[in-house]
Design a protein around this motif. Structure first.
Motif, PDB file in Angstrom:
ATOM      1  N   GLY A 173      -9.387 -28.393 -62.880  1.00 48.27           N
ATOM      2  CA  GLY A 173      -9.979 -29.249 -61.868  1.00 48.27           C
ATOM      3  C   GLY A 173     -11.364 -29.748 -62.173  1.00 48.27           C
ATOM      4  N   LYS A 174     -12.021 -30.171 -61.126  1.00 45.90           N
ATOM      5  CA  LYS A 174     -13.343 -30.758 -61.286  1.00 45.90           C
ATOM      6  C   LYS A 174     -14.190 -30.515 -60.052  1.00 45.90           C
ATOM      7  N   SER A 175     -15.478 -30.754 -60.229  1.00 49.25           N
ATOM      8  CA  SER A 175     -16.412 -30.722 -59.110  1.00 49.25           C
ATOM      9  C   SER A 175     -16.658 -32.158 -58.673  1.00 49.25           C
ATOM     10  N   HIS A 176     -16.963 -32.309 -57.376  1.00 50.11           N
ATOM     11  CA  HIS A 176     -17.049 -33.652 -56.813  1.00 50.11           C
ATOM     12  C   HIS A 176     -18.443 -33.928 -56.266  1.00 50.11           C
ATOM     13  N   LEU A 200     -12.016 -14.328 -63.457  1.00 48.82           N
ATOM     14  CA  LEU A 200     -11.737 -15.196 -62.307  1.00 48.82           C
ATOM     15  C   LEU A 200     -12.476 -16.523 -62.397  1.00 48.82           C
ATOM     16  N   THR A 211     -17.838 -33.439 -52.539  1.00 46.81           N
ATOM     17  CA  THR A 211     -17.533 -32.132 -51.946  1.00 46.81           C
ATOM     18  C   THR A 211     -18.767 -31.258 -52.048  1.00 46.81           C
ATOM     19  N   ASN A 212     -19.014 -30.782 -53.272  1.00 47.74           N
ATOM     20  CA  ASN A 212     -20.148 -29.887 -53.442  1.00 47.74           C
ATOM     21  C   ASN A 212     -21.416 -30.636 -53.829  1.00 47.74           C
ATOM     22  N   TRP A 237      -8.702 -19.521 -53.327  1.00 43.81           N
ATOM     23  CA  TRP A 237      -9.787 -18.639 -53.752  1.00 43.81           C
ATOM     24  C   TRP A 237     -10.827 -18.525 -52.647  1.00 43.81           C
ATOM     25  N   GLY A 259     -10.615 -19.797 -63.234  1.00 44.85           N
ATOM     26  CA  GLY A 259     -10.566 -20.838 -62.195  1.00 44.85           C
ATOM     27  C   GLY A 259     -11.105 -22.161 -62.706  1.00 44.85           C
ATOM     28  N   HIS A 260     -12.188 -22.069 -63.471  1.00 47.96           N
ATOM     29  CA  HIS A 260     -12.830 -23.307 -63.911  1.00 47.96           C
ATOM     30  C   HIS A 260     -12.199 -23.892 -65.190  1.00 47.96           C
ATOM     31  N   PRO A 284      -5.499 -27.831 -58.926  1.00 49.35           N
ATOM     32  CA  PRO A 284      -6.862 -27.296 -58.870  1.00 49.35           C
ATOM     33  C   PRO A 284      -7.416 -27.251 -57.448  1.00 49.35           C
ATOM     34  N   GLN A 285      -7.156 -28.309 -56.686  1.00 49.27           N
ATOM     35  CA  GLN A 285      -7.664 -28.361 -55.311  1.00 49.27           C
ATOM     36  C   GLN A 285      -7.078 -27.220 -54.474  1.00 49.27           C
ATOM     37  N   MET A 323     -21.772 -25.584 -64.589  1.00 52.41           N
ATOM     38  CA  MET A 323     -22.728 -25.278 -63.521  1.00 52.41           C
ATOM     39  C   MET A 323     -23.671 -24.192 -64.034  1.00 52.41           C
ATOM     40  N   ASN A 355      -5.914 -24.413 -55.676  1.00 51.83           N
ATOM     41  CA  ASN A 355      -6.407 -23.144 -56.189  1.00 51.83           C
ATOM     42  C   ASN A 355      -7.767 -22.809 -55.598  1.00 51.83           C
ATOM     43  N   ARG A 356      -8.630 -23.809 -55.507  1.00 50.16           N
ATOM     44  CA  ARG A 356      -9.960 -23.559 -54.922  1.00 50.16           C
ATOM     45  C   ARG A 356      -9.821 -23.153 -53.450  1.00 50.16           C
ATOM     46  N   TRP A 387     -14.890 -29.176 -66.329  1.00 52.49           N
ATOM     47  CA  TRP A 387     -15.302 -28.216 -67.350  1.00 52.49           C
ATOM     48  C   TRP A 387     -14.554 -28.393 -68.671  1.00 52.49           C
TER      49      TRP A 387
END
Ligand code: HEM
Length: 758
Positions: free
Chosen positions: A286-289, A278, A327-328, A94, A282-283, A87-88, A391, A90-91, A334
């Motif tokens: 992985g995850k958001s941090h 997309l 990160t964000n 992208w 994409g979602h 996932p990391q 999100m 892939n982001r 998800w």
């Protein structure tokens, strides 16, 4: 220290290049140096390095497997979430491609610009520095035969395949830039188009200007204000890849978010279906941090400490990574299985109601209201389960009616979703790679219309004798040399070096939409194309060699230039390299080609008044010269030459400073720099001018800004003065012919050696 020598810049005064300097004193000056982006001197591989040859030597299969193995091999200094770097990576891929914008073709994955400022330090690219550093051993193993740009795009693609998505293949061929892009305009820094200095400070993070310096994203300001996305940019503002995940200005409104997603993805040439595929695709991973407040996080890579060695955003909390990663700012995953391609993202989006919550870092996000909704395993802590997360931009797909319809179809038909995502990913990664003659590697996938395909050559090409014969016959047609030159220029000058689109190959100048563009003067263009079509039929009938329209248009233009040069007393041969082919309407995406239409064309004195401009025509003309990869002398010679060759789109006399239009001469420059003339604006707006003889008071010539800039700008004027001098015409003619040939060859990646020589 006060008395130390300021020249050294060591004790007082700035270092070389620091402000104040010319751009600080005169921010609106025409920055002619923008023509020298990523100069060859910055490239340590040298001018003769042949990336295609070097890439051909690597074992692509072994490389793919090395990347796959790396995905499953965590390291201590930056452990992978869920034991998988997919996932990391892939982001990162992208985000590398996601800066692309179709309006001018800039941005995109093509040169690995994510490695350099400003992109390496955008808040939105947080921790992609770690992703690239993790790949450094693979880069070192394959060396110069594997560019960073290719590796960045490859890693996310291998990741998708490894996590279960069937991919469409992968093409190499992205050649690295070696210096920061100091010219591209990425949009305003704060919200609502106001400069940071005019915006209120964020209570937590300080003044916007400081935040931008730190590579942080500023979220202060009036959240509910309406603002327009600045055309033609593909992000709602600088330092975001696309849109704010928390909604515009962090307002948490999914419908507003949907509007921005639609607009920004369209500017990247993605329709609603591709966009949804997309993001939802994409979602799935992985995850958001968002474990730590942003205020704890250190500066972006460009201002990080020496000891950080190019890595930024240092995180002092806990280990600074793994479960402490910031990160964000949004926190969570998800889906319950974030390293597996499945339809859980859409399933859960629709199955549950979602309510707004806050992450530990304070960011706005959404959680299922149903306590029985599935949970997702913690990325690092064994046995810990966390609630699912969406999100605001994800919720957008459920509330916007058009997106919802597509999402429902994807939900019902997973195979269709899979195929649509896979194809959209392929397009995302390869959109700016240019004609397939630039594509490298053993498994490039199918051909798609967004590649602007041209057919293969399937007949013997014209030889030197036939070229000479066709030149003579073109000049004998019932159209003038000026007309022939106009058609060739119309065909070739659509090229842009940003995404390598456009150019004469394919002869799309004879197809919609190009054939009907006002700047191409369709009535005149039709006459030339009809005449050349007749010549082609005659020639082809004799066989076995055939001439394509694409070749013939360029060849006839060469003949026109040679005739015009001869009339001026210059015996020149304009080089010509056959091998172009003709595309058909089914190979042409009209909508996508419409983006190549010039809104200002300095070479043909064209300004489309229907477009509202916030910058002057000469700045747009400079931009076009940069997209044609011209040097300042080439730009100057081509413009002055095309003026005396009577190439204004509407046949007007603006800038045609000569009594012998159609003859190649340095007259334009001689009149432009003449001290006998006074330049009088017709209105205060200074868009049109009369050039008046100081002695007689008579108007001698008419001009636009696109003419006079070559006398007004200090650097361009020096070139104009050289061309106007007693021995200048030969420099001018040489440069004009060379630059003409260069423009005709810009899209000829199929004729690599000849293109390089041009
Ligand atoms: C992660 C936003 C589109 C793939 C994230 C994160 C955010 C985000 C905020 C969390 C970053 C972090 O804290 O680590 C968005 C928005 C999008 C968008 C606003 C457009 C509306 C896409 C697309 C893809 C993608 C088109 C790929 C096709 C991913 C992946 C992750 C991610 C794989 C997880 C990264 C990881 O696990 O480290 N996205 N994204 N996103 N995004 Fe997106």
């Amino acid at each position: 220290t006060q008395g130390a020598c300021p020249f050294r810049g060591t004790r007082i005064g700035g270092a070389q290049g620091s402000e104040p300097n010319v751009n600080h004193w005169w921010p609106n000056r025409l920055k002619v140096e923008a023509l020298y982006q990523d100069p060859p001197q910055s490239n340590p591989l040298g001018r003769d390095f042949d990336y295609a040859a070097a890439n051909a030597k690597i074992d692509h299969k072994a490389l793919w497997e090395d990347v796959r193995a790396f995905l499953h091999t965590p390291v201590d200094w930056w452990p992978s979430d869920y034991g998988h770097y997919g996932p990391q990576m892939n982001r990162m891929s992208w985000h590398s491609a996601g800066t692309y914008r179709i309006a001018d073709g800039r941005g995109g994955a093509g040169q690995g610009m994510q490695r350099f400022a400003p992109i390496n330090s955008w808040w939105d690219n947080g921790n992609t520095d770690k992703s690239r550093r993790l790949l450094a051993p693979i880069k070192a193993k394959y060396g110069a035969g594997l560019s960073w740009a290719d590796l960045i795009a490859l890693a996310g693609t291998v990741a998708l395949e490894d996590m279960g998505l069937p991919v469409q293949g992968f093409a190499y061929g992205r050649e690295d830039a070696w210096s920061a892009d100091v010219n591209t305009y990425w949009g305003p820094e704060g919200w609502f188009g106001k400069p940071p200095s005019e915006q209120p400070a964020d209570p937590q993070l300080g003044h916007p200007e400081q935040m931008v310096n730190r590579g942080l994203r500023w979220e202060g300001g009036p959240k509910d204000d309406h603002y327009d996305l600045e055309n033609p940019l593909a992000a709602s503002h600088q330092s975001l890849i696309y849109v704010d995940p928390e909604g515009p200005g962090g307002n948490g409104d999914p419908m507003d978010a949907a509007r921005d997603i639609r607009e920004t993805f369209a500017r990247m040439a993605m329709n609603d279906e591709e966009t949804l595929a997309l993001v939802a695709g994409g979602h799935a991973f992985g995850k958001s941090h968002g474990a730590v407040p942003a205020s704890e996080i250190g500066g972006a890579p460009e201002i990080a400490k020496m000891s950080e060695q190019g890595l930024g955003w240092s995180n002092p909390v806990g280990s600074g990574n793994a479960e402490h990663t910031m990160t964000n700012g949004i926190e969570g995953s998800w889906t319950p299985n974030p390293t597996q391609w499945d339809n859980d993202y859409l399933t859960n989006l629709f199955k549950f109601e979602w309510e707004q919550t806050k992450s530990p870092a304070g960011a706005l996000q959404w959680t299922p209201t149903d306590p029985d909704a599935p949970k997702t395993p913690d990325a690092h802590l064994p046995g810990v389960m966390n609630p699912l997360m969406m999100m605001t931009t994800d919720i957008a797909f459920k509330v916007d009616p058009a997106y919802r319809k597509i999402a429902e179809r994807f939900l019902e038909d997973f195979d269709y979703f899979t195929e649509t995502f896979s194809k959209a990913w392929h397009k995302l990664m390869h959109r700016d790679l240019g004609p397939t003659s630039r594509w490298l590697g053993p498994d490039q996938g199918d051909t798609f219309i967004w590649q602007d395909p041209v057919p293969e050559v399937d007949h013997p090409l014209i030889n030197e004798t036939q070229i000479a014969d066709l030149k003579t016959r073109a000049l004998d047609l019932d159209v003038s040399a000026t007309d022939l030159i106009a058609a060739a220029w119309a065909a070739a000058s659509t090229y842009r070096d940003s995404d390598k689109r456009g150019g004469a190959n394919g002869a799309r100048v004879q197809l919609a939409p190009q054939r009907g563009w006002t700047v191409n003067n369709p009535a005149r263009l039709d006459r030339v194309l009809n005449a050349l079509t007749g010549l082609k039929s005659d020639f082809d009938a004799k066989g076995p060699a055939k001439v394509s329209m694409a070749d013939l248009i360029v060849l006839a233009g060469c003949a026109g230039i040679e005739a015009a040069a001869k009339a001026g007393g210059h015996d020149v041969t304009v080089p010509f390299v056959p091998g172009r082919t003709d595309a058909t309407a089914d190979m042409t995406d009209d909508e996508s080609f419409e983006w190549l239409r010039p809104v200002v064309d300095g070479f043909r004195n064209y300004v489309d008044d229907a477009v509202g401009y916030s910058v002057s025509p000469e700045q747009i003309a400079l931009d076009k010269a940069a997209l044609l990869s011209l040097s300042a002398p080439e730009w100057t010679a081509l413009t002055g030459g095309l003026r005396v060759l009577d190439q204004n789109w509407d046949g007007s006399d603006k800038g045609v400073f000569t009594d012998r239009p159609g003859t190649l001469s340095a007259d334009f420059f001689r009149e432009l720099v003449s001290t006998d003339l006074d330049w009088q604006p017709e209105t205060d707006a200074e868009t049109a001018f009369d050039l008046v003889d100081r002695a007689t008071g008579q108007t001698r010539w008419h001009a636009t800004r696109l003419d006079l800039v070559f006398g007004a700008n200090a650097e361009l004027r020096q070139i104009s003065e050289l061309y106007a001098g007693v021995d200048g015409e030969r420099y001018f003619v040489d440069t004009f012919v060379r630059a003409w040939h260069k423009v005709m060859m810009l899209d000829r990646f199929d004729a690599k050696a000849e293109r390089k020589a041009a």
